[in-house]
Each structure stands twice: as C-alpha cells, then as structure tokens.
Write an enzyme that holds these catalytic residues in place. Structure first.
Site, PDB file in Angstrom:
ATOM      1  N   TYR A   3      -3.840   3.485   8.026  1.00 51.76           N
ATOM      2  CA  TYR A   3      -5.114   2.797   8.264  1.00 51.76           C
ATOM      3  C   TYR A   3      -5.884   3.480   9.393  1.00 51.76           C
ATOM      4  O   TYR A   3      -5.829   4.688   9.536  1.00 51.76           O
ATOM      5  CB  TYR A   3      -4.895   1.303   8.556  1.00 51.76           C
ATOM      6  CG  TYR A   3      -3.878   0.649   7.643  1.00 51.76           C
ATOM      7  CD1 TYR A   3      -3.973   0.766   6.264  1.00 51.76           C
ATOM      8  CD2 TYR A   3      -2.818  -0.087   8.153  1.00 51.76           C
ATOM      9  CE1 TYR A   3      -3.053   0.156   5.427  1.00 51.76           C
ATOM     10  CE2 TYR A   3      -1.897  -0.710   7.314  1.00 51.76           C
ATOM     11  CZ  TYR A   3      -2.017  -0.567   5.960  1.00 51.76           C
ATOM     12  OH  TYR A   3      -1.110  -1.156   5.142  1.00 51.76           O
ATOM     13  N   SER A  55       0.797  -1.237   0.000  1.00 53.55           N
ATOM     14  CA  SER A  55       0.000   0.000   0.000  1.00 53.55           C
ATOM     15  C   SER A  55       0.825   1.279   0.000  1.00 53.55           C
ATOM     16  O   SER A  55       0.255   2.365  -0.163  1.00 53.55           O
ATOM     17  CB  SER A  55      -0.926   0.017   1.206  1.00 53.55           C
ATOM     18  OG  SER A  55      -2.011  -0.803   0.922  1.00 53.55           O
ATOM     19  N   VAL A  70       1.281  -3.725   3.916  1.00 51.12           N
ATOM     20  CA  VAL A  70       1.160  -4.973   4.678  1.00 51.12           C
ATOM     21  C   VAL A  70       2.386  -5.892   4.603  1.00 51.12           C
ATOM     22  O   VAL A  70       2.432  -6.891   5.320  1.00 51.12           O
ATOM     23  CB  VAL A  70      -0.104  -5.790   4.313  1.00 51.12           C
ATOM     24  CG1 VAL A  70      -1.367  -5.123   4.801  1.00 51.12           C
ATOM     25  CG2 VAL A  70      -0.156  -6.101   2.845  1.00 51.12           C
TER      26      VAL A  70
END
Ligand code: DON
Length: 314
Positions: free
Chosen positions: A250, A68, A268
């Site tokens: 996040y 990400s 991740v």
C-alpha cells in the site's frame, strides 16, 4: 529436504517473541464483517528455502483469507499470458501503471484524477484491470488461479465461503471503482464478472506455511523449486518482484523498502509474503493491522528477520 538449521529455528523464535506483542497496538480490519472475527492473538511465521527446508513458528497451519496477496498471483497469471502471446504485455501496461500509488489501495480520487488508469496492479483498481485481462485470456480465471496456487503450495486449497459471502455484501467501493474504470473505457467485461473474479481471489484460504512455499518461485528465477516447473520466464519473474517491492504494501511501500528491504505483498487479513532472492520465500500472519493496512506484528517480524539475517536486497 535439507536438515533444519537449529540456529535459524532459535532466531525465528526470538523474532516471534519480539513481534507478537506489537500486535496489541494494531486493529483487526472490520470493514468486511467476517474479517472482524479474526483472532487478534493469532501469529505465524514461515521461512521455506529453495531446497524445501521449512523453518516455522506459531500458527503456521491455520488457514486465513489471502485477500490482496492474491493480486500477486493474478499478475503472475497475466504475465504467463504475456510470456505466451505477443502483444499482451504492451496492452496490459497501457491499461495499468507501474508506479507506487502513495494513496490508499481503494482510492477513487486517484482513479478519477488519472482518467481511469490505475497506478499499479497491487491496488484494487489495478487488480480489477488485471482480472478483466484474465477474462480475455483464461477460459475460467477462477480455476486457473486455484490451479496455479495448488501447483505452488503443492497441496489442495479451498475458498472460504464465509469470507466470499461477506465480501460480496461489502462491494460498494470496489463496484464504484469498477464502474469508474468502465466509464473510462478501461474494462472490457461486465462489472459483475470482473468483481466476481476479484472477490474469489481475496477469499482463497491458505496457511502461512503454504504461502511461504508458494512465493519461492519468484526467488528462483520463475521456477517452482520442488518440481522444477517453470512458472514464469526469469525476466517476468523479476518484474513481478519489482512491482511487489515498489507497490506491494500500500502507501507504506517506501517504509517497507527502508525497514525490510524485500519485495513483499500484504493483505487485510494480516498476511504478508516476502521474497529473499535466491534463498527463500517468507510469510508472516498476524491479523491486527497498522494505519496503512499492513499487519503490524508482521511488519515488525520482517524487519527483525531482515536485520538479523542481513536479507535486504538494497
Ligand atoms: O476490499 C477489498 O478489496 C479486499 N477484500 C481486499 C483488500 C486487501 O487486502 C487490500 N487491498 N489491496
């Protein structure tokens, strides 16, 4: 290149010594089979300042999938289009928001509730909309992404084919999200083309050192510091950094603002990049994640570093 500061090298060693053992309390991501094979003991931290001096500790030259973290660079590509053409920014910000999500990065519920407008470009549905926008503006968005990252890392890069294949085989939730976006009229291109672009970004392999180098332009008003090449206008560079600060980690973005105080983005595979405005780019890599999906030792290292060097921007 300026000379290394021995005090900073020593401090980085101390930070690494504190952070490394905390990885034992985290879990390596396993929802994509190949991610589960990561070495839980791998750890690297790199600080690269605007003069090009690199302070390094650990496995800084081992490539890993940026996952990400690629969302920052997709947004940068879209912002380059916004710099170049009137109307792009208005259209983009009508299709994706700029608020923290407070929900997991792959939440379908939020997308359904908010009628297909993702909260921000750092969560999966937001990144899918950005990829859709890039398909409108770039002849070959995958090539544009590689070119941007190679310009910033100043080295040739590759895509990890194993990660790409594994991602392709684990796309159910992202496909559901893309279909939901399409059902609300918020995708213009075929779901498969958007997903193809998305997983390519996730599978780009970079090292801790390369990522720390590559993010420096956002600490330098949008200019790549080694070459002097302008990547983004100062206004848009500031806006990308603002979105990293509020949405880049996040649903732990508040905790990061509190304990680290720097614009960051995690992935991740255990990488986290950070910007210290007007000073340096930072990257930490350690695969075991906390319950929010951020590298546990990475978060600890950034906290220690920020405290000891008084780096917080707030
Ligand atoms: O499952 C995915 O979408 C990933 N391969 C990217 C995941 C990631 O790093 C977290 N996303 N915000």
């Amino acid at each position: 290149m300026a000379e290394q500061d021995p005090d900073l090298t020593k401090l980085l060693g101390e930070v690494a010594d504190i952070a490394r053992p905390t990885a034992a309390d985290g879990e390596v991501a396993d929802y994509i089979p190949v991610l589960a094979e990561a070495d839980p003991d791998a750890f690297g931290i790199a600080l690269v300042d605007l003069e090009g001096t690199e302070h390094l500790n650990g496995d800084v030259d081992q490539p890993f999938a940026i996952q990400s973290i690629s969302k920052v660079f997709s947004l940068v590509l879209a912002m380059q289009e916004a710099d170049a053409h009137d109307g792009v920014a208005e259209e983009l910000w009508s299709r994706v928001g700029r608020e923290p999500s407070g929900d997991p990065y792959n939440s379908l519920v939020q997308l359904e509730r908010e009628r297909g407008i993702p909260r921000n470009p750092m969560i999966n549905p937001g990144a899918l909309v950005i990829d859709d926008v890039l398909l409108d503006h770039c002849e070959d968005p995958k090539r544009s992404m590689m070119q941007l990252l190679e310009t910033l890392a100043r080295e040739p890069l590759t895509v990890d084919q194993g990660v790409l294949d594994s991602e392709q085989g684990s796309l159910h939730r992202n496909r559901a999200m893309a279909n939901l976006l399409a059902s609300f009229g918020n995708l213009r291109h075929e779901v498969d083309d958007v997903l193809d672009n998305y997983v390519h970004g996730c599978a780009i392999a970079m090292t801790t050192r390369q990522l720390a180098r590559s993010i420096r332009f956002l600490a330098n008003d949008g200019v790549e510091p080694d070459s002097g090449e302008r990547i983004l206008s100062p206004e848009l560079a500031k806006r990308v950094a603002a979105i990293m600060f509020t949405c880049g980690t996040y649903d732990a973005a508040g905790e990061f603002a509190f304990s680290v105080g720097l614009p960051c983005k995690s992935g991740v595979a255990g990488g986290i990049i950070g910007i210290v405005p007007r000073r340096m780019g930072v990257c930490v890599w350690s695969p075991p994640l906390d319950s929010s999906g951020n590298s546990l030792a990475g978060r600890t290292a950034l906290h220690e570093l920020s405290q000891r060097l008084d780096l917080s921007i707030v």
